[in-house]
Scaffold this motif. Structure first.
Motif, PDB file in Angstrom:
ATOM      1  N   GLY A 357       0.859  -1.407   0.086  1.00 47.39           N
ATOM      2  CA  GLY A 357      -0.062  -0.105  -0.007  1.00 47.39           C
ATOM      3  C   GLY A 357       0.789   1.240   0.236  1.00 47.39           C
ATOM      4  O   GLY A 357       0.549   2.211  -0.627  1.00 47.39           O
ATOM      5  N   GLN A 360       2.184   2.988  -3.224  1.00 48.17           N
ATOM      6  CA  GLN A 360       1.168   3.990  -3.911  1.00 48.17           C
ATOM      7  C   GLN A 360       1.202   5.395  -3.342  1.00 48.17           C
ATOM      8  O   GLN A 360      -0.011   6.079  -3.685  1.00 48.17           O
ATOM      9  CB  GLN A 360      -0.020   3.134  -3.932  1.00 48.17           C
ATOM     10  CG  GLN A 360      -0.239   1.766  -4.596  1.00 48.17           C
ATOM     11  CD  GLN A 360       0.436   1.799  -5.956  1.00 48.17           C
ATOM     12  OE1 GLN A 360      -0.163   2.490  -6.778  1.00 48.17           O
ATOM     13  NE2 GLN A 360       1.366   1.123  -5.941  1.00 48.17           N
ATOM     14  N   ILE A 361       2.139   5.760  -2.432  1.00 48.75           N
ATOM     15  CA  ILE A 361       2.058   7.107  -1.693  1.00 48.75           C
ATOM     16  C   ILE A 361       2.096   8.100  -2.958  1.00 48.75           C
ATOM     17  O   ILE A 361       2.785   7.989  -4.183  1.00 48.75           O
ATOM     18  CB  ILE A 361       2.949   7.237  -0.924  1.00 48.75           C
ATOM     19  CG1 ILE A 361       4.151   6.997  -1.382  1.00 48.75           C
ATOM     20  CG2 ILE A 361       2.682   6.541   0.189  1.00 48.75           C
ATOM     21  CD1 ILE A 361       5.431   7.209  -0.576  1.00 48.75           C
ATOM     22  N   MET A 365      -2.132  11.722  -1.177  1.00 52.05           N
ATOM     23  CA  MET A 365      -2.741  10.720  -0.410  1.00 52.05           C
ATOM     24  C   MET A 365      -3.453  11.084   0.944  1.00 52.05           C
ATOM     25  O   MET A 365      -2.757  11.628   1.613  1.00 52.05           O
ATOM     26  CB  MET A 365      -1.751   9.636  -0.313  1.00 52.05           C
ATOM     27  CG  MET A 365      -2.218   8.322   0.587  1.00 52.05           C
ATOM     28  SD  MET A 365      -1.242   6.790   0.602  1.00 52.05           S
ATOM     29  CE  MET A 365      -1.190   6.028  -0.811  1.00 52.05           C
ATOM     30  N   PRO A 366      -4.655  10.639   1.172  1.00 48.24           N
ATOM     31  CA  PRO A 366      -5.351  10.980   2.277  1.00 48.24           C
ATOM     32  C   PRO A 366      -4.456  10.850   3.612  1.00 48.24           C
ATOM     33  O   PRO A 366      -4.057   9.538   3.641  1.00 48.24           O
ATOM     34  CB  PRO A 366      -6.833  10.601   2.232  1.00 48.24           C
ATOM     35  CG  PRO A 366      -6.924  10.209   0.751  1.00 48.24           C
ATOM     36  CD  PRO A 366      -5.571  10.034   0.157  1.00 48.24           C
ATOM     37  N   TRP A 368      -5.807   9.725   6.451  1.00 45.54           N
ATOM     38  CA  TRP A 368      -6.506   8.848   6.819  1.00 45.54           C
ATOM     39  C   TRP A 368      -5.863   7.491   6.487  1.00 45.54           C
ATOM     40  O   TRP A 368      -5.815   6.272   7.164  1.00 45.54           O
ATOM     41  CB  TRP A 368      -7.993   8.791   7.003  1.00 45.54           C
ATOM     42  CG  TRP A 368      -8.700   8.652   5.891  1.00 45.54           C
ATOM     43  CD1 TRP A 368      -8.973   9.694   4.978  1.00 45.54           C
ATOM     44  CD2 TRP A 368      -8.767   7.490   4.895  1.00 45.54           C
ATOM     45  NE1 TRP A 368      -9.386   9.298   3.527  1.00 45.54           N
ATOM     46  CE2 TRP A 368      -9.188   7.994   3.381  1.00 45.54           C
ATOM     47  CE3 TRP A 368      -8.575   6.195   5.144  1.00 45.54           C
ATOM     48  CZ2 TRP A 368      -9.942   7.093   2.668  1.00 45.54           C
ATOM     49  CZ3 TRP A 368      -9.080   5.298   4.072  1.00 45.54           C
ATOM     50  CH2 TRP A 368      -9.762   5.672   2.584  1.00 45.54           C
ATOM     51  N   GLN A 369      -5.666   7.283   5.143  1.00 40.35           N
ATOM     52  CA  GLN A 369      -5.164   6.298   4.481  1.00 40.35           C
ATOM     53  C   GLN A 369      -3.603   5.893   4.824  1.00 40.35           C
ATOM     54  O   GLN A 369      -3.365   4.608   4.942  1.00 40.35           O
ATOM     55  CB  GLN A 369      -5.095   6.527   2.973  1.00 40.35           C
ATOM     56  CG  GLN A 369      -4.977   5.129   2.061  1.00 40.35           C
ATOM     57  CD  GLN A 369      -5.332   5.344   0.574  1.00 40.35           C
ATOM     58  OE1 GLN A 369      -5.867   6.464   0.271  1.00 40.35           O
ATOM     59  NE2 GLN A 369      -4.783   4.497  -0.123  1.00 40.35           N
ATOM     60  N   LEU A 370      -2.798   6.922   5.065  1.00 38.18           N
ATOM     61  CA  LEU A 370      -1.587   6.845   5.677  1.00 38.18           C
ATOM     62  C   LEU A 370      -1.581   6.175   6.686  1.00 38.18           C
ATOM     63  O   LEU A 370      -0.981   5.285   7.313  1.00 38.18           O
ATOM     64  CB  LEU A 370      -0.696   8.121   5.597  1.00 38.18           C
ATOM     65  CG  LEU A 370      -0.555   8.686   4.181  1.00 38.18           C
ATOM     66  CD1 LEU A 370       0.206  10.081   4.375  1.00 38.18           C
ATOM     67  CD2 LEU A 370       0.533   7.819   3.552  1.00 38.18           C
ATOM     68  N   GLY A 372      -4.178   4.456   8.491  1.00 36.38           N
ATOM     69  CA  GLY A 372      -4.554   3.051   8.308  1.00 36.38           C
ATOM     70  C   GLY A 372      -3.428   2.202   7.813  1.00 36.38           C
ATOM     71  O   GLY A 372      -3.486   0.905   8.356  1.00 36.38           O
ATOM     72  N   LEU A 373      -2.700   2.553   6.696  1.00 36.52           N
ATOM     73  CA  LEU A 373      -1.681   1.525   6.404  1.00 36.52           C
ATOM     74  C   LEU A 373      -0.523   1.331   7.465  1.00 36.52           C
ATOM     75  O   LEU A 373       0.016   0.174   7.722  1.00 36.52           O
ATOM     76  CB  LEU A 373      -0.966   2.109   4.974  1.00 36.52           C
ATOM     77  CG  LEU A 373      -1.849   2.071   3.772  1.00 36.52           C
ATOM     78  CD1 LEU A 373      -1.108   2.736   2.599  1.00 36.52           C
ATOM     79  CD2 LEU A 373      -1.945   0.767   3.338  1.00 36.52           C
ATOM     80  N   HIS A 374      -0.186   2.529   8.291  1.00 40.39           N
ATOM     81  CA  HIS A 374       0.801   2.350   9.031  1.00 40.39           C
ATOM     82  C   HIS A 374       0.241   1.672  10.436  1.00 40.39           C
ATOM     83  O   HIS A 374       0.919   0.782  10.996  1.00 40.39           O
ATOM     84  CB  HIS A 374       1.046   3.792   9.528  1.00 40.39           C
ATOM     85  CG  HIS A 374       2.243   3.905  10.616  1.00 40.39           C
ATOM     86  ND1 HIS A 374       2.008   3.967  12.101  1.00 40.39           N
ATOM     87  CD2 HIS A 374       3.576   3.691  10.608  1.00 40.39           C
ATOM     88  CE1 HIS A 374       3.087   3.898  12.960  1.00 40.39           C
ATOM     89  NE2 HIS A 374       4.072   3.707  11.930  1.00 40.39           N
TER      90      HIS A 374
END
Length: 490
Positions: A357, A360-361, A365-366, A368-370, A372-374
């Motif tokens: 994931g 794809q930075i 990139m939002p 919240w998505q960062l 979530g991935l972390h």
């Protein structure tokens, strides 16, 4: 033959099932504090550059020297922990750490501060093997997963939380506060620990082989130092130092094989005869590389590409670190009930998915998505580390616990150095190529980070493969066979 003890007598009995021994709680707390300091200097580098009038490369030595000292000292701890009492090892480790912390808080120059960090690291190098060795001696097998989950607070969460803690402290004063705040906390823990700590096991007198000491320090220390030189782009020198370090390690290994015939090795490599332990070492090393790589890449992305401050970056990565620590005991209990495979295999897959994931930075990139991935990466690492540590150490016979934990801790430092060197080298090379092709600096950096994450995701496939090879429980047959094998007299 046992050495005479002047402190409390040794305790051989394990604790009651279902309870965490007080000695483990004390050692986890102490280990958390000392390991936190391995990464606490990362956010302080800009302040140090101005206060001490040094370059960024020079300031980086405060972190590099800490890791270098750990790599050089830890291989010796297997012999040291067998020779001294639990209280003696604890007192030595915490005294060195307190001395280094106090000296760092008042350091008038960079040279003094660097020496203080080396003293700190010498104490820290003893604490992790001491904690793991003691745990294996006092905790019943059926409770080890749960208690090892508590240990993850120290071995995994502490380095992940270092930059966050330092970012908060630096909002209130100079870099000296990093040590002024830690010192009284460590002093109270040391006093309380010496008051409550009981000896575990019986020390054994043995002489030290100085050739082993020198080759271990030169080999593992040189390897970590050489890998750190890749960060500065000094490839030729880095390759030479790494090669010299590897050569010293080869000499060290052959020396240990020779000493094992007389049952007097500095670091007993017979631990590697146990298949489960060896697989656990490989899995842990690659997973630790993934964690350290993300710890470097994500802050660089958030600060250099997205323009966030060090404090904002620290706060953004804090939820993942906290989740990792808080889930440790729960994952340990699940391990005790269901075994390792049901945790390690999903955890290994989660590591790969998270790193994939991150490939794809983008510039937008939002957040919240960062987050979530972390969080997925940290939770997956938590699901992996606790069972792997427990399975690996549980697969070796009890006389080899101190050596097995020393090898495990040494490889953590080497894996951290490899992970750091790999991501920085790949990122820098790709960024320079993109700049030469006409890309802006920010876009070039972004491209370099994406390629570094791709490399990390590819390496994490090895974690999945190793996870599939691990058993659900440690193979106790190996231990029985080893413990009944007669030793060759010295």
């Amino acid at each position: 033959m046992s050495t005479p003890q002047t402190d409390s007598p040794a305790k051989q009995a394990t604790t009651a099932p279902g309870r965490t021994p007080p000695v483990i709680r004390l050692l986890v707390l102490a280990t958390f504090v000392v390991i936190l300091n391995e990464t606490i200097m990362i956010n302080a580098i800009p302040r140090l550059m101005g206060a001490l009038n040094i370059t960024e490369q020079t300031a980086q030595w405060l972190s590099t020297a800490f890791m270098l000292t750990m790599a050089a000292v830890i291989p010796i701890t297997g012999w040291f922990l067998q020779r001294v009492s639990t209280r003696g090892a604890y007192a030595t480790a915490m005294s060195l750490f307190l001395l280094g912390t106090a000296l760092a808080a008042v350091a008038p120059s960079f040279e003094v501060l660097l020496g203080a960090r080396i003293i700190q690291a010498s104490g820290t190098a003893v604490m992790m093997p001491l904690l793991m060795t003691t745990l294996m001696q006092v905790v019943p097998e059926e409770d080890r997963g749960r208690v090892m989950g508590t240990l993850s607070l120290a071995i995994s969460v502490a380095p992940a939380m270092g930059p966050t803690v330092s970012g908060v402290i630096l909002q209130f004063g100079s870099w000296r506060l990093l040590f002024a705040v830690v010192f009284p906390i460590a002093a109270v823990i040391t006093w309380f620990g010496l008051k409550q700590l009981k000896n575990v096991g019986e020390p054994k007198y043995s002489t030290v082989d100085w050739l082993s000491v020198v080759t271990a320090a030169a080999g593992f220390g040189g390897l970590v130092y050489g890998l750190s030189r890749f960060e500065g782009g000094d490839t030729g020198t880095a390759v030479t130092i790494v090669a010299a370090g590897l050569a010293a390690i080869v000499v060290f290994v052959f020396r240990q094989l020779s000493l094992q015939k007389r049952d007097v090795p500095l670091l007993d490599l017979r631990t590697l005869r146990h298949r489960t332990y060896t697989i656990a070492l490989i899995l842990m090393s690659v997973a630790f590389m993934a964690m350290l790589g993300s710890m470097i890449l994500l802050p660089l992305y958030l600060q250099n590409v997205r323009g966030l401050s060090a404090l904002e970056t620290g706060l953004l990565v804090m939820p993942g670190g906290l989740a990792m620590g808080l889930l440790g005991p729960t994952i340990g209990r699940l391990f005790d009930r269901f075994g390792g495979r049901v945790l390690v295999i999903p955890g290994a897959i989660g590591i790969t998915l998270a790193l994939t994931g991150f490939t794809q930075i983008t510039m937008t990139m939002p957040i919240w998505q960062l987050l979530g991935l972390h969080a997925l990466l940290m939770v997956s690492l938590a699901a992996t580390f606790t069972p792997v540590f427990t399975l690996g150490l549980g697969a070796v016979p009890s006389p080899l616990y101190s050596h097995a934990s020393s090898i495990l801790s040494t490889l953590q430092q080497v894996a951290a150095a490899i992970g750091t060197a790999l991501v920085v080298t790949v990122m820098s090379a790709r960024s320079e190529t993109l700049v030469s092709e006409g890309a802006t600096k920010v876009l070039a950096d972004l491209g370099g980070m994406r390629l570094a994450f791709i490399i990390g995701a590819a390496l994490s496939v090895a974690v999945v493969v190793a996870a599939l090879l691990l058993p659900a429980r440690a193979d106790r047959n190996d231990e029985a066979e080893e413990e009944t094998r007669p030793m060759v007299p010295a």
